[in-house]
Write an enzyme that holds these catalytic residues in place. Structure first.
Site, PDB file in Angstrom:
ATOM      1  N   GLY A   5       0.836  -1.320  -0.062  1.00 55.91           N
ATOM      2  CA  GLY A   5       0.120   0.044   0.001  1.00 55.91           C
ATOM      3  C   GLY A   5       0.859   1.154  -0.080  1.00 55.91           C
ATOM      4  O   GLY A   5       2.061   1.012   0.209  1.00 55.91           O
ATOM      5  N   ALA A  13      -6.158  -6.797   4.164  1.00 54.79           N
ATOM      6  CA  ALA A  13      -4.843  -6.970   4.082  1.00 54.79           C
ATOM      7  C   ALA A  13      -4.397  -8.298   3.727  1.00 54.79           C
ATOM      8  O   ALA A  13      -4.991  -9.303   4.202  1.00 54.79           O
ATOM      9  CB  ALA A  13      -4.122  -6.485   5.428  1.00 54.79           C
ATOM     10  N   GLN A  17      -1.646 -11.102   0.983  1.00 48.97           N
ATOM     11  CA  GLN A  17      -0.514 -11.352  -0.069  1.00 48.97           C
ATOM     12  C   GLN A  17      -1.690 -11.515  -1.020  1.00 48.97           C
ATOM     13  O   GLN A  17      -2.333 -12.670  -1.283  1.00 48.97           O
ATOM     14  CB  GLN A  17       0.107 -12.643   0.222  1.00 48.97           C
ATOM     15  CG  GLN A  17       1.404 -13.042  -0.519  1.00 48.97           C
ATOM     16  CD  GLN A  17       0.944 -13.023  -2.022  1.00 48.97           C
ATOM     17  OE1 GLN A  17       1.393 -12.197  -2.962  1.00 48.97           O
ATOM     18  NE2 GLN A  17       0.367 -13.990  -2.484  1.00 48.97           N
ATOM     19  N   TYR A  75      -2.132 -19.316  -3.616  1.00 48.15           N
ATOM     20  CA  TYR A  75      -3.183 -17.951  -3.294  1.00 48.15           C
ATOM     21  C   TYR A  75      -4.624 -18.558  -3.252  1.00 48.15           C
ATOM     22  O   TYR A  75      -5.326 -18.277  -2.277  1.00 48.15           O
ATOM     23  CB  TYR A  75      -3.069 -16.953  -4.292  1.00 48.15           C
ATOM     24  CG  TYR A  75      -3.808 -15.680  -4.335  1.00 48.15           C
ATOM     25  CD1 TYR A  75      -3.825 -14.898  -3.042  1.00 48.15           C
ATOM     26  CD2 TYR A  75      -4.921 -15.711  -5.056  1.00 48.15           C
ATOM     27  CE1 TYR A  75      -4.694 -13.796  -3.067  1.00 48.15           C
ATOM     28  CE2 TYR A  75      -5.836 -14.513  -5.178  1.00 48.15           C
ATOM     29  CZ  TYR A  75      -5.821 -13.768  -3.923  1.00 48.15           C
ATOM     30  OH  TYR A  75      -6.404 -12.489  -3.881  1.00 48.15           O
ATOM     31  N   VAL A 128      -3.896  -6.788 -14.225  1.00 45.62           N
ATOM     32  CA  VAL A 128      -3.731  -6.684 -15.692  1.00 45.62           C
ATOM     33  C   VAL A 128      -4.024  -5.406 -16.326  1.00 45.62           C
ATOM     34  O   VAL A 128      -3.402  -4.873 -17.158  1.00 45.62           O
ATOM     35  CB  VAL A 128      -4.433  -7.660 -16.518  1.00 45.62           C
ATOM     36  CG1 VAL A 128      -5.846  -7.546 -16.437  1.00 45.62           C
ATOM     37  CG2 VAL A 128      -3.958  -7.790 -17.822  1.00 45.62           C
TER      38      VAL A 128
HETATM   39  N1  LIG Z   1      -7.369  -6.402  -6.779  1.00 43.65           N
HETATM   40  C1  LIG Z   1      -8.032  -7.545  -7.217  1.00 43.65           C
HETATM   41  O1  LIG Z   1      -8.209  -7.641  -8.384  1.00 43.65           O
HETATM   42  C2  LIG Z   1      -8.386  -8.628  -5.923  1.00 43.65           C
HETATM   43  C3  LIG Z   1      -9.408  -9.656  -6.632  1.00 43.65           C
HETATM   44  C4  LIG Z   1      -9.732 -10.589  -5.628  1.00 43.65           C
HETATM   45  C5  LIG Z   1      -9.606 -10.378  -4.414  1.00 43.65           C
HETATM   46  N2  LIG Z   1      -8.702  -9.307  -4.045  1.00 43.65           N
HETATM   47  C6  LIG Z   1      -8.371  -9.126  -2.467  1.00 43.65           C
HETATM   48  O2  LIG Z   1      -8.736  -7.919  -2.066  1.00 43.65           O
HETATM   49  C7  LIG Z   1      -7.740  -7.397  -0.978  1.00 43.65           C
HETATM   50  C8  LIG Z   1      -7.255  -6.114  -1.392  1.00 43.65           C
HETATM   51  O3  LIG Z   1      -6.350  -6.287  -2.537  1.00 43.65           O
HETATM   52  P1  LIG Z   1      -5.952  -5.016  -3.211  1.00 43.65           P
HETATM   53  O4  LIG Z   1      -5.879  -5.210  -4.535  1.00 43.65           O
HETATM   54  O5  LIG Z   1      -6.168  -3.779  -2.490  1.00 43.65           O
HETATM   55  O6  LIG Z   1      -4.358  -5.101  -2.823  1.00 43.65           O
HETATM   56  P2  LIG Z   1      -3.050  -4.213  -2.185  1.00 43.65           P
HETATM   57  O7  LIG Z   1      -1.975  -4.977  -2.269  1.00 43.65           O
HETATM   58  O8  LIG Z   1      -3.388  -3.010  -2.905  1.00 43.65           O
HETATM   59  O9  LIG Z   1      -3.540  -4.094  -0.556  1.00 43.65           O
HETATM   60  C9  LIG Z   1      -3.356  -4.991   0.229  1.00 43.65           C
HETATM   61  C10 LIG Z   1      -2.894  -3.916   1.424  1.00 43.65           C
HETATM   62  O10 LIG Z   1      -2.404  -4.749   2.504  1.00 43.65           O
HETATM   63  C11 LIG Z   1      -1.372  -4.211   3.187  1.00 43.65           C
HETATM   64  N3  LIG Z   1      -0.680  -5.320   3.909  1.00 43.65           N
HETATM   65  C12 LIG Z   1       0.011  -6.326   3.416  1.00 43.65           C
HETATM   66  N4  LIG Z   1       0.341  -7.145   4.490  1.00 43.65           N
HETATM   67  C13 LIG Z   1      -0.077  -6.580   5.608  1.00 43.65           C
HETATM   68  C14 LIG Z   1       0.346  -6.990   6.862  1.00 43.65           C
HETATM   69  N5  LIG Z   1       1.114  -7.955   7.257  1.00 43.65           N
HETATM   70  N6  LIG Z   1      -0.262  -6.132   7.816  1.00 43.65           N
HETATM   71  C15 LIG Z   1      -0.784  -5.042   7.404  1.00 43.65           C
HETATM   72  N7  LIG Z   1      -1.041  -4.538   6.477  1.00 43.65           N
HETATM   73  C16 LIG Z   1      -0.734  -5.487   5.251  1.00 43.65           C
HETATM   74  C17 LIG Z   1      -0.705  -3.865   2.005  1.00 43.65           C
HETATM   75  O11 LIG Z   1       0.251  -2.905   2.503  1.00 43.65           O
HETATM   76  C18 LIG Z   1      -1.714  -3.062   1.177  1.00 43.65           C
HETATM   77  O12 LIG Z   1      -1.961  -1.747   1.502  1.00 43.65           O
HETATM   78  C19 LIG Z   1      -6.754  -8.561  -0.880  1.00 43.65           C
HETATM   79  O13 LIG Z   1      -7.170  -9.275   0.204  1.00 43.65           O
HETATM   80  C20 LIG Z   1      -6.890  -9.294  -2.302  1.00 43.65           C
HETATM   81  O14 LIG Z   1      -6.508 -10.620  -2.111  1.00 43.65           O
HETATM   82  C21 LIG Z   1      -8.143  -8.217  -4.870  1.00 43.65           C
END
Ligand SMILES: NC(=O)c1ccc[n+]([C@@H]2O[C@H](COP(=O)([O-])OP(=O)(O)OC[C@H]3O[C@@H](n4cnc5c(N)ncnc54)[C@H](O)[C@@H]3O)[C@@H](O)[C@H]2O)c1
Length: 309
Positions: free
Chosen positions: A37, A74, A76, A140, A181
């Site tokens: 983030g 939050a 991976q 994942y 993507v």
């Molecule tokens: N972006 C997509 O297309 C998508 C699709 C399906 C599911 N998701 C899910 O949605 C959620 C958000 O995804 P995103 O795209 O915003 O990802 P992102 O990487 O932008 O956000 C994740 C956030 O979690 C924080 N983080 C990571 N590890 C941490 C920890 N140990 N402690 C505290 N904070 C931590 C990161 O710094 C980041 O701000 C995730 O759970 C992801 O699996 C996303």
């Protein structure tokens, strides 16, 4: 005024969700360690920020204390990185989620919304829907499935108000740091590089605009439904090749493509049925792919540091 803690609030979904919740009059606390983030996404916002790790029990307990709900984002989030390092993926997505659920149980937090994905379904034939048996094909997918399982178990065993949302492929503002993507393609368009397609580009995805998704999270927070799982998507499939054509139209740029190898753990055809969310959460996406891509492109163009993203 309701108080909500968003884990991962400094990420792509988080930055959009924080803004929506503030607009709707919520008080927002963010727990983020900024591994992916961006602090700048939260600049100038009236929130409480706890900088820390969801793996830390004390930090998690502090973050959820006094809240009316938790949205657990939050994680991976990358399939290739989970293939590279399945243990880290498991620690964060399984143990990190368990840690937060336990903190919420101890503090009697009424609502817990979990961000999942279609990855737990893996090999299932599309459209993805809530009744299919999960058959993950990536670490994942397995770790998100375990997170879903613990959420449902914490409801079944202790009555915690958990709700699982399986997000389709998201795109939108504040995605500059992501490996999604649409974000990757837009960065390449903006910097005059070719779009790198994995495989023949016939693989399909269900692309949902992040603000539509955030409205689904808001409804999940406000709903009385517990121990339930919902697909949050548009119900429409778009191939990667079609996406490149739409991007050429939206950006008005000449686009070139290269084709690399298909990635390990990638799903071929993927879209979701969304009737359960429509009927029970009263949620529907309202943004067309074209309109959402226009908004996303405008956001990328507004970033002067796009070359460094
Ligand atoms: N972006 C997509 O297309 C998508 C699709 C399906 C599911 N998701 C899910 O949605 C959620 C958000 O995804 P995103 O795209 O915003 O990802 P992102 O990487 O932008 O956000 C994740 C956030 O979690 C924080 N983080 C990571 N590890 C941490 C920890 N140990 N402690 C505290 N904070 C931590 C990161 O710094 C980041 O701000 C995730 O759970 C992801 O699996 C996303």
């Amino acid at each position: 005024m309701k108080k909500i803690c968003i884990t991962g609030g400094g990420g792509f979904v988080g930055a959009n969700l924080v803004r929506l919740l503030l607009q709707e009059g919520y008080t927002v606390r963010v727990l983020d360690n900024f591994t992916t983030g961006q602090r700048c996404y939260l600049d100038g916002l009236n929130i409480e920020l706890i900088e820390g790790d969801i793996m830390d029990e004390v930090v998690s307990a502090t973050a959820v204390a006094g809240m009316d709900g938790v949205v657990h984002l939050a994680a991976q989030t990358s399939v290739p990185d989970s293939v590279e390092n399945p243990f880290y993926d498991c620690q964060l997505n399984v143990l990190g989620t368990l840690n937060l659920l336990e903190a919420c149980r101890q503090a009697n937090i009424p609502r817990f919304v979990f961000a999942s994905s279609n990855a737990p379904l893996g090999r299932q034939l599309p459209p993805a829907h809530e009744e299919q048996a999960p058959l993950p094909i990536s670490p994942y997918g397995a770790s998100k499935l375990a997170g879903e399982g613990y959420c449902l178990a914490y409801h079944g065993t202790w009555g915690l108000g958990t709700i699982v949302l399986r997000f389709a492929n998201l795109y939108g503002p504040f995605s500059g740091h992501t490996k999604g993507v649409v974000a990757q393609f837009l960065k390449n368009v903006a910097t005059g590089r070719p779009l790198e397609v994995h495989g023949d580009g016939q693989q399909t995805r269900d692309f949902i605009y992040v603000v539509d998704l955030c409205r689904a999270i808001l409804l999940a927070l406000e709903s009385e439904l517990c121990g339930e799982l919902f697909q949050i998507a548009t119900g429409t499939e778009t191939s990667i090749l079609e996406l490149t054509e739409q991007l050429a139209e939206v950006t008005q740029q000449a686009i070139t493509r290269t084709h690399g190898k298909r990635r390990l753990g990638d799903i071929g055809q993927n879209y979701s049925a969304v009737s359960k969310a429509a009927e029970r959460l009263h949620w529907q996406p309202t943004t067309s792919l074209k309109a959402g891509l226009n908004e996303t492109w405008a956001w990328f163009q507004s970033k002067e540091d796009i070359r460094r993203m």
